[in-house]
Design a protein around this motif. Sequence first.
Motif, PDB file in Angstrom:
ATOM      1  N   MET A 160       0.874  -1.306  -0.076  1.00  0.00           N
ATOM      2  CA  MET A 160       0.115   0.091  -0.062  1.00  0.00           C
ATOM      3  C   MET A 160       0.845   1.390   0.063  1.00  0.00           C
ATOM      4  SD  MET A 160      -3.534   0.185   0.216  1.00  0.00           S
ATOM      5  CE  MET A 160      -4.032  -0.868   1.322  1.00  0.00           C
ATOM      6  N   GLY A 161       2.043   1.293   0.717  1.00  0.00           N
ATOM      7  CA  GLY A 161       2.664   2.267   0.920  1.00  0.00           C
ATOM      8  C   GLY A 161       3.646   2.715  -0.623  1.00  0.00           C
ATOM      9  N   THR A 162       3.795   1.548  -1.118  1.00  0.00           N
ATOM     10  CA  THR A 162       4.485   1.743  -2.600  1.00  0.00           C
ATOM     11  C   THR A 162       3.547   2.393  -3.495  1.00  0.00           C
ATOM     12  OG1 THR A 162       5.912  -0.294  -2.119  1.00  0.00           O
ATOM     13  CG2 THR A 162       5.810   0.387  -4.347  1.00  0.00           C
ATOM     14  N   VAL A 163       2.388   1.949  -3.623  1.00  0.00           N
ATOM     15  CA  VAL A 163       1.272   2.464  -4.520  1.00  0.00           C
ATOM     16  C   VAL A 163       1.157   3.857  -4.066  1.00  0.00           C
ATOM     17  CG1 VAL A 163      -1.186   2.400  -4.996  1.00  0.00           C
ATOM     18  CG2 VAL A 163       0.186   0.161  -5.096  1.00  0.00           C
ATOM     19  N   LEU A 164       0.919   4.312  -2.762  1.00  0.00           N
ATOM     20  CA  LEU A 164       0.379   5.633  -2.480  1.00  0.00           C
ATOM     21  C   LEU A 164       1.935   6.403  -2.701  1.00  0.00           C
ATOM     22  CD1 LEU A 164      -1.634   4.980   0.574  1.00  0.00           C
ATOM     23  CD2 LEU A 164      -2.307   6.204  -1.477  1.00  0.00           C
ATOM     24  N   ALA A 165       2.913   5.949  -2.645  1.00  0.00           N
ATOM     25  CA  ALA A 165       4.166   6.835  -3.056  1.00  0.00           C
ATOM     26  C   ALA A 165       4.163   7.096  -4.547  1.00  0.00           C
ATOM     27  CB  ALA A 165       5.657   5.864  -2.806  1.00  0.00           C
ATOM     28  N   SER A 279       6.201  20.525  -3.838  1.00  0.00           N
ATOM     29  CA  SER A 279       7.137  19.513  -4.081  1.00  0.00           C
ATOM     30  C   SER A 279       8.020  18.745  -2.970  1.00  0.00           C
ATOM     31  CB  SER A 279       8.166  19.847  -4.990  1.00  0.00           C
ATOM     32  OG  SER A 279       7.522  20.215  -6.187  1.00  0.00           O
ATOM     33  N   ILE A 280       8.477  19.706  -2.144  1.00  0.00           N
ATOM     34  CA  ILE A 280       9.177  19.277  -0.936  1.00  0.00           C
ATOM     35  C   ILE A 280       8.365  18.644  -0.083  1.00  0.00           C
ATOM     36  CG2 ILE A 280      10.809  20.038   1.179  1.00  0.00           C
ATOM     37  CD1 ILE A 280      11.462  22.461  -0.567  1.00  0.00           C
ATOM     38  N   LEU A 281       7.075  19.013   0.281  1.00  0.00           N
ATOM     39  CA  LEU A 281       6.110  18.380   1.040  1.00  0.00           C
ATOM     40  C   LEU A 281       5.698  16.888   0.395  1.00  0.00           C
ATOM     41  CD1 LEU A 281       2.804  19.945   2.680  1.00  0.00           C
ATOM     42  CD2 LEU A 281       2.958  17.531   1.750  1.00  0.00           C
ATOM     43  N   ASN A 282       5.771  16.693  -0.678  1.00  0.00           N
ATOM     44  CA  ASN A 282       5.445  15.565  -1.420  1.00  0.00           C
ATOM     45  C   ASN A 282       6.543  14.737  -1.396  1.00  0.00           C
ATOM     46  OD1 ASN A 282       2.713  15.451  -2.426  1.00  0.00           O
ATOM     47  ND2 ASN A 282       3.151  17.465  -3.200  1.00  0.00           N
ATOM     48  N   ALA A 283       7.931  15.050  -1.293  1.00  0.00           N
ATOM     49  CA  ALA A 283       9.144  14.434  -1.119  1.00  0.00           C
ATOM     50  C   ALA A 283       9.164  13.752   0.069  1.00  0.00           C
ATOM     51  CB  ALA A 283      10.374  15.106  -1.464  1.00  0.00           C
ATOM     52  N   GLY A 284       8.870  14.492   1.173  1.00  0.00           N
ATOM     53  CA  GLY A 284       8.647  13.921   2.428  1.00  0.00           C
ATOM     54  C   GLY A 284       7.666  12.839   2.541  1.00  0.00           C
ATOM     55  N   SER A 285       6.486  13.030   1.495  1.00  0.00           N
ATOM     56  CA  SER A 285       5.272  12.292   1.782  1.00  0.00           C
ATOM     57  C   SER A 285       6.108  10.698   1.023  1.00  0.00           C
ATOM     58  CB  SER A 285       4.115  12.664   1.010  1.00  0.00           C
ATOM     59  OG  SER A 285       2.951  12.005   1.070  1.00  0.00           O
ATOM     60  N   PHE A 286       6.684  10.964  -0.006  1.00  0.00           N
ATOM     61  CA  PHE A 286       6.972   9.876  -0.768  1.00  0.00           C
ATOM     62  C   PHE A 286       8.142   8.771   0.082  1.00  0.00           C
ATOM     63  CE2 PHE A 286      10.468   7.837  -3.214  1.00  0.00           C
ATOM     64  CZ  PHE A 286       9.656   7.141  -4.133  1.00  0.00           C
ATOM     65  N   VAL A 287       8.746   9.288   0.904  1.00  0.00           N
ATOM     66  CA  VAL A 287       9.631   8.369   1.775  1.00  0.00           C
ATOM     67  C   VAL A 287       8.646   7.900   2.849  1.00  0.00           C
ATOM     68  CG1 VAL A 287      11.504   8.634   3.505  1.00  0.00           C
ATOM     69  CG2 VAL A 287      11.839   9.873   1.303  1.00  0.00           C
ATOM     70  N   GLY A 288       7.773   8.685   3.596  1.00  0.00           N
ATOM     71  CA  GLY A 288       6.849   8.286   4.684  1.00  0.00           C
ATOM     72  C   GLY A 288       6.065   7.173   4.092  1.00  0.00           C
ATOM     73  N   ARG A 289       5.533   7.126   2.957  1.00  0.00           N
ATOM     74  CA  ARG A 289       4.361   6.291   2.453  1.00  0.00           C
ATOM     75  C   ARG A 289       5.244   4.843   2.522  1.00  0.00           C
ATOM     76  NH1 ARG A 289       0.406   9.764  -1.124  1.00  0.00           N
ATOM     77  NH2 ARG A 289      -0.172  11.178   0.298  1.00  0.00           N
ATOM     78  N   ILE A 290       6.093   4.855   2.001  1.00  0.00           N
ATOM     79  CA  ILE A 290       7.029   3.608   1.703  1.00  0.00           C
ATOM     80  C   ILE A 290       7.694   3.098   2.935  1.00  0.00           C
ATOM     81  CG2 ILE A 290       8.774   2.465   0.550  1.00  0.00           C
ATOM     82  CD1 ILE A 290       8.530   4.064  -1.630  1.00  0.00           C
ATOM     83  N   ALA A 291       8.262   3.903   3.631  1.00  0.00           N
ATOM     84  CA  ALA A 291       8.893   3.619   5.089  1.00  0.00           C
ATOM     85  C   ALA A 291       7.761   3.231   6.187  1.00  0.00           C
ATOM     86  CB  ALA A 291       9.795   4.753   5.608  1.00  0.00           C
ATOM     87  N   THR A 292       6.858   4.052   6.198  1.00  0.00           N
ATOM     88  CA  THR A 292       5.744   3.776   7.294  1.00  0.00           C
ATOM     89  C   THR A 292       5.011   2.251   7.003  1.00  0.00           C
ATOM     90  OG1 THR A 292       5.365   6.087   7.335  1.00  0.00           O
ATOM     91  CG2 THR A 292       3.484   4.648   8.321  1.00  0.00           C
ATOM     92  N   GLY A 293       4.672   2.259   5.579  1.00  0.00           N
ATOM     93  CA  GLY A 293       4.182   1.052   5.107  1.00  0.00           C
ATOM     94  C   GLY A 293       4.894  -0.192   5.679  1.00  0.00           C
ATOM     95  N   GLY A 340       2.096  11.499   5.154  1.00  0.00           N
ATOM     96  CA  GLY A 340       2.141  10.649   4.061  1.00  0.00           C
ATOM     97  C   GLY A 340       1.788   9.326   4.538  1.00  0.00           C
ATOM     98  N   GLY A 341       2.467   8.685   5.858  1.00  0.00           N
ATOM     99  CA  GLY A 341       2.392   7.812   6.404  1.00  0.00           C
ATOM    100  C   GLY A 341       0.953   7.351   6.629  1.00  0.00           C
ATOM    101  N   LEU A 342       0.195   8.451   7.145  1.00  0.00           N
ATOM    102  CA  LEU A 342      -1.418   8.249   7.435  1.00  0.00           C
ATOM    103  C   LEU A 342      -2.039   7.935   6.272  1.00  0.00           C
ATOM    104  CD1 LEU A 342      -1.746  11.414   9.667  1.00  0.00           C
ATOM    105  CD2 LEU A 342      -2.083   9.087  10.416  1.00  0.00           C
ATOM    106  N   MET A 343      -1.870   8.332   4.999  1.00  0.00           N
ATOM    107  CA  MET A 343      -2.605   7.926   3.929  1.00  0.00           C
ATOM    108  C   MET A 343      -2.223   6.394   3.527  1.00  0.00           C
ATOM    109  SD  MET A 343      -4.393  10.396   2.917  1.00  0.00           S
ATOM    110  CE  MET A 343      -4.709   9.558   1.390  1.00  0.00           C
ATOM    111  N   THR A 344      -0.859   5.991   3.789  1.00  0.00           N
ATOM    112  CA  THR A 344      -0.792   4.609   3.562  1.00  0.00           C
ATOM    113  C   THR A 344      -1.574   3.599   4.572  1.00  0.00           C
ATOM    114  OG1 THR A 344       1.619   5.104   3.083  1.00  0.00           O
ATOM    115  CG2 THR A 344       0.793   2.973   3.615  1.00  0.00           C
ATOM    116  N   LEU A 345      -1.712   4.212   5.932  1.00  0.00           N
ATOM    117  CA  LEU A 345      -2.387   3.290   6.840  1.00  0.00           C
ATOM    118  C   LEU A 345      -3.839   3.391   6.854  1.00  0.00           C
ATOM    119  CD1 LEU A 345       0.378   4.171   9.532  1.00  0.00           C
ATOM    120  CD2 LEU A 345       0.096   1.972   8.365  1.00  0.00           C
ATOM    121  N   GLN A 346      -4.504   4.566   6.194  1.00  0.00           N
ATOM    122  CA  GLN A 346      -6.029   4.601   6.274  1.00  0.00           C
ATOM    123  C   GLN A 346      -6.624   3.502   5.844  1.00  0.00           C
ATOM    124  OE1 GLN A 346      -7.200   7.502   3.521  1.00  0.00           O
ATOM    125  NE2 GLN A 346      -8.640   8.260   5.014  1.00  0.00           N
TER     126      GLN A 346
END
Length: 427
Positions: A160-165, A279-293, A340-346
Motif C-alpha cells: 500500500m505504501g509503494t502504491v501511495l508513494a 514538491s518538498i512536502l510531497n518528497a517527504g510524503s514519498f519517503v513516509g508512505r513507503i517507510a511507514t508501510g 504521508g504515512g497516514l495515507m498509507t495506513l488509512q
Amino acid sequence: MSKQVSTTALVTPDTTVDADTGPPDGGSRAWLVVLGGFFTYFVTFGLLNSFGTFQVYYGQKLMPHEDESAISWIGSIQLFLLYAGGLAFGPIFDTKGSKVLFIPGTILFALSLMLTSLCDKFYQFILAQSLLFGISDSMLFYPTISAIPHWFSSQRGLAMGTVLAGSSLGGIAWPLIIKRLLDEVGFPWTLRIAGFVSLILLAPATALVVPRLPPRKKSEKSNGLPKADLIAGLKDLRYWLTVAGMLFVIWGMFIPFGYIPLLAIERGVDSTFAVSLVSILNAGSFVGRIATGAMADKLGKFNMAVGCALISTTLLLSLHAINTKSTITAFTFLYGLTSGGLMTLQSACVAQITRNMQTIGFMIGVMMAVCSIGALTGTPISGRLNEMPLSGTAPAWVDFASAMMFAGTVFLAAARISVDSRLYRAV
C-alpha cells in the motif's frame, strides 16, 4: 507451487470463496498490481496533491478578483468527490471488478484536464477541475486501493505504501512540471500536456490493476455482496472508531498542502521557492508512505497510525515558532513524512479488521465517504481563517488543523486499544 496453483484457480468465474487459501503476498502478478497502482496514483493523486500550485497561480494570474477561500473550493470539491465516491465505486468494485470503473475513469480524467485548459471563469473551473476531475479521480482511486488487500496480507503495508508513494512522486514532479510549462507554453497547453501524459500512464494501469477474487454473482449473495459480513463489519465498534479517527485526520491533514506556500510568502520567502514547497512536502510524503508501510508490517498498522497522527499534530503546532526559510522547509519535509504515512495506513487499518476481502471495497468506501466531510470543508474553513487578522504567532488555520489532527489521534488510539488492549503488541 501448490499455493500458486490454488491462487490461479481463484480467478475462474465458478470458483467460490471457500476455495480461497488467502493472498499470495507476493509474486509477479501481485507486484504488477502495485506497479499499475503506482502509475495511477502518480497521475491522479499526484495532480490532486499539486493543487497548491494551481491555487497560487489562480490567485495571482487567472482569478485575482476571487478571494483565497473561494479558489480553495476548487480543490476541496475535488477531495470531497474523491472520498464521497466510495459509497458508489467501492461496492461496484466488489461486485463488478475494476475495468468497469478504470476504463471510463481514465477517459473522463483526461477529458477533465482538457476541458480545464479552456476555462477562464470560476464556475467553469468548478465544473471541469472540481466536479469532472473529482468524479473520475474517484473512479480510479477505489479499484486501486481495494485491489491491494486482495493480493497482500503480511506485506500489505509495504504494498500500500509503494502504491501511495506514486502520488507523492507525482506531487513532487507535477508542481515542477506545471510551473515550468506555465512559463513556457501558457495555461491551456499546460493542462493539455498533462492530459496526454495521464492517458499514457493510465492506459497500462487499466490492465494491471485487477482483483484476485472474482466478483460474487447476485444470485449467490444479496446485491453480489456477502450480507452477513457487511452487517458484521458495520456493527464493529473498532471500524467506527477508525472511521472517526480518519475523518478528523483528513479534516486537518490536507490544509497545509494548500496553505504552506501562502504562509511562507507571508513570512518573507520568495514566491518561486514558496511554490516549490509543495514538491518538498510531497518528497517527504514519498519517503513516509513507503517507510511507514514497511514499518507498519512489523510494528502494527494501528500503532503506526497513532504515532504518525500525533507527530503530525506536534509539527503543525510548531508553525507558531518557525519563521525562517530553512525552518519552514524542514517543517514541510517532516510534515510530508508523517502525513504521508497516514495515507498509507488509512485503508490498511480497515483491511486489518475486515473479515471478508470481498467486502473491502464497500468498507473502505463507507470510511472514505464519511471522511469526505472533512475533505470538503477543511480547506475552505482555513481560507476564511486565513483572512482573519493575525492575533497570535501563526494564522488561525494552524490551530484549526492542529485541533482536528489531535482529535483524530484520540479516536485512532481508541480504535487501537479496542483491537488489542495490550499496548506492547504489534497491532
